[in-house]
Motif scaffolding. Structure first.
Motif, short mmCIF file in Angstrom:
data_model
loop_
_atom_site.label_atom_id
_atom_site.label_comp_id
_atom_site.label_asym_id
_atom_site.label_seq_id
_atom_site.Cartn_x
_atom_site.Cartn_y
_atom_site.Cartn_z
N GLY A 263 55.94 12.91 20.41
CA GLY A 263 55.13 13.73 19.51
C GLY A 263 55.95 14.52 18.51
N ARG A 264 57.23 14.75 18.82
CA ARG A 264 58.14 15.44 17.89
C ARG A 264 58.93 14.45 17.04
NH1 ARG A 264 62.42 18.76 18.89
NH2 ARG A 264 63.09 17.57 20.69
N GLY A 265 58.67 13.16 17.25
CA GLY A 265 59.37 12.16 16.46
C GLY A 265 60.60 11.57 17.13
N ILE A 266 60.84 11.92 18.40
CA ILE A 266 61.96 11.35 19.14
C ILE A 266 61.60 9.92 19.52
CG2 ILE A 266 63.46 11.58 21.18
CD1 ILE A 266 63.60 13.99 19.21
N VAL A 267 62.47 8.98 19.21
CA VAL A 267 62.20 7.58 19.52
C VAL A 267 63.34 6.99 20.35
CG1 VAL A 267 60.82 7.24 17.42
CG2 VAL A 267 63.26 6.72 17.38
N VAL A 268 63.06 5.84 20.93
CA VAL A 268 64.06 5.07 21.66
C VAL A 268 64.58 4.01 20.69
CG1 VAL A 268 64.49 3.60 23.66
CG2 VAL A 268 62.78 5.43 23.80
N CYS A 269 65.90 3.89 20.59
CA CYS A 269 66.47 2.91 19.66
C CYS A 269 66.00 1.51 20.01
CB CYS A 269 67.99 2.99 19.66
SG CYS A 269 68.79 2.39 21.17
N ASP A 270 66.00 0.61 19.03
CA ASP A 270 65.54 -0.77 19.24
C ASP A 270 66.31 -1.45 20.37
OD1 ASP A 270 63.78 -0.44 17.14
OD2 ASP A 270 65.07 -1.43 15.66
N ARG A 271 67.59 -1.21 20.43
CA ARG A 271 68.45 -1.85 21.44
C ARG A 271 67.99 -1.51 22.86
NH1 ARG A 271 73.31 -4.03 22.79
NH2 ARG A 271 74.57 -2.91 24.33
N TRP A 272 67.63 -0.26 23.10
CA TRP A 272 67.23 0.18 24.43
C TRP A 272 65.75 -0.03 24.71
CZ3 TRP A 272 69.89 5.60 25.24
CH2 TRP A 272 71.28 5.43 25.28
N ARG A 273 64.93 0.01 23.70
CA ARG A 273 63.48 -0.05 23.90
C ARG A 273 63.07 -1.29 24.69
NH1 ARG A 273 61.63 0.73 18.94
NH2 ARG A 273 61.77 -1.48 18.47
N ASP A 274 63.67 -2.42 24.39
CA ASP A 274 63.24 -3.68 24.99
C ASP A 274 64.20 -4.24 26.03
OD1 ASP A 274 60.97 -3.70 23.34
OD2 ASP A 274 62.14 -4.52 21.69
N SER A 275 65.31 -3.52 26.31
CA SER A 275 66.29 -4.11 27.21
C SER A 275 66.96 -3.07 28.10
CB SER A 275 67.37 -4.85 26.40
OG SER A 275 68.42 -5.28 27.24
N PHE A 276 66.61 -3.12 29.39
CA PHE A 276 67.30 -2.26 30.34
C PHE A 276 68.77 -2.63 30.42
CE2 PHE A 276 68.93 -1.79 34.71
CZ PHE A 276 69.04 -0.41 34.74
#
Length: 154
Positions: free
Chosen positions: A41-54
């Motif tokens: 909600g504050r705009g913090i995101v997970v980078c593309d590299r981590w979002r889809d790959s543990f």
């Protein structure tokens, strides 16, 4: 969410690293999460590299040392390599957005850490700053030393 076979788990349990990865994604991506307002909600995101790959997360962060949890170095920054570290609870408390920071020897530090390094009482220094003292002066030992009075002999 698809399940990833990563081979990084204990018998019948998720590994701490895998649970941490799931939790950070929930905070940033699931609007129903109780913590979403403070992260996604504050705009913090997970980078593309981590979002889809543990596997990528684990490769970048390594195994979690005992007693440590995931911490973002810049609290306004994203979950990404270079902005995350394994940290103690004390490190995380000092790194909160509302913690007061000062510059000591060219290094930006939480006030409590600076006081520890200088051997000063944190509450005393914080009180000085609250009363309007310049930070440099507040971080000096007491200017009002009260030596014991000496007896005068007649």
């Amino acid at each position: 969410m698809s399940y990833e076979h990563h081979g990084h788990a204990r018998i019948d349990k998720r590994s701490p690293e895998y649970q941490c990865w799931l939790d950070l994604k929930q905070r940033c991506m699931n609007q129903d999460s109780q913590a979403f307002a403070y992260y996604g909600g504050r705009g913090i995101v997970v980078c593309d590299r981590w979002r889809d790959s543990f596997a990528a997360f684990l490769s970048d962060m390594g195994s979690r040392p005992a007693g440590m949890t995931l911490d973002r170095i810049d609290n306004d920054g994203n979950y990404e390599p270079g902005n995350c570290r394994w940290a103690t609870r004390a490190d995380q408390v000092a790194n909160r957005g509302r913690s007061r920071t000062v510059v000591l020897n060219g290094q930006c530090l939480p006030l409590k850490t600076a006081c520890q390094r200088l051997g000063l009482n944190h509450k005393t220094v914080a009180g000085r700053i609250d009363r309007g003292w310049p930070v440099e002066r507040a971080l000096t030992p007491s200017l009002w030393l009260n030596p014991k009075p000496t007896r005068r002999t007649a």
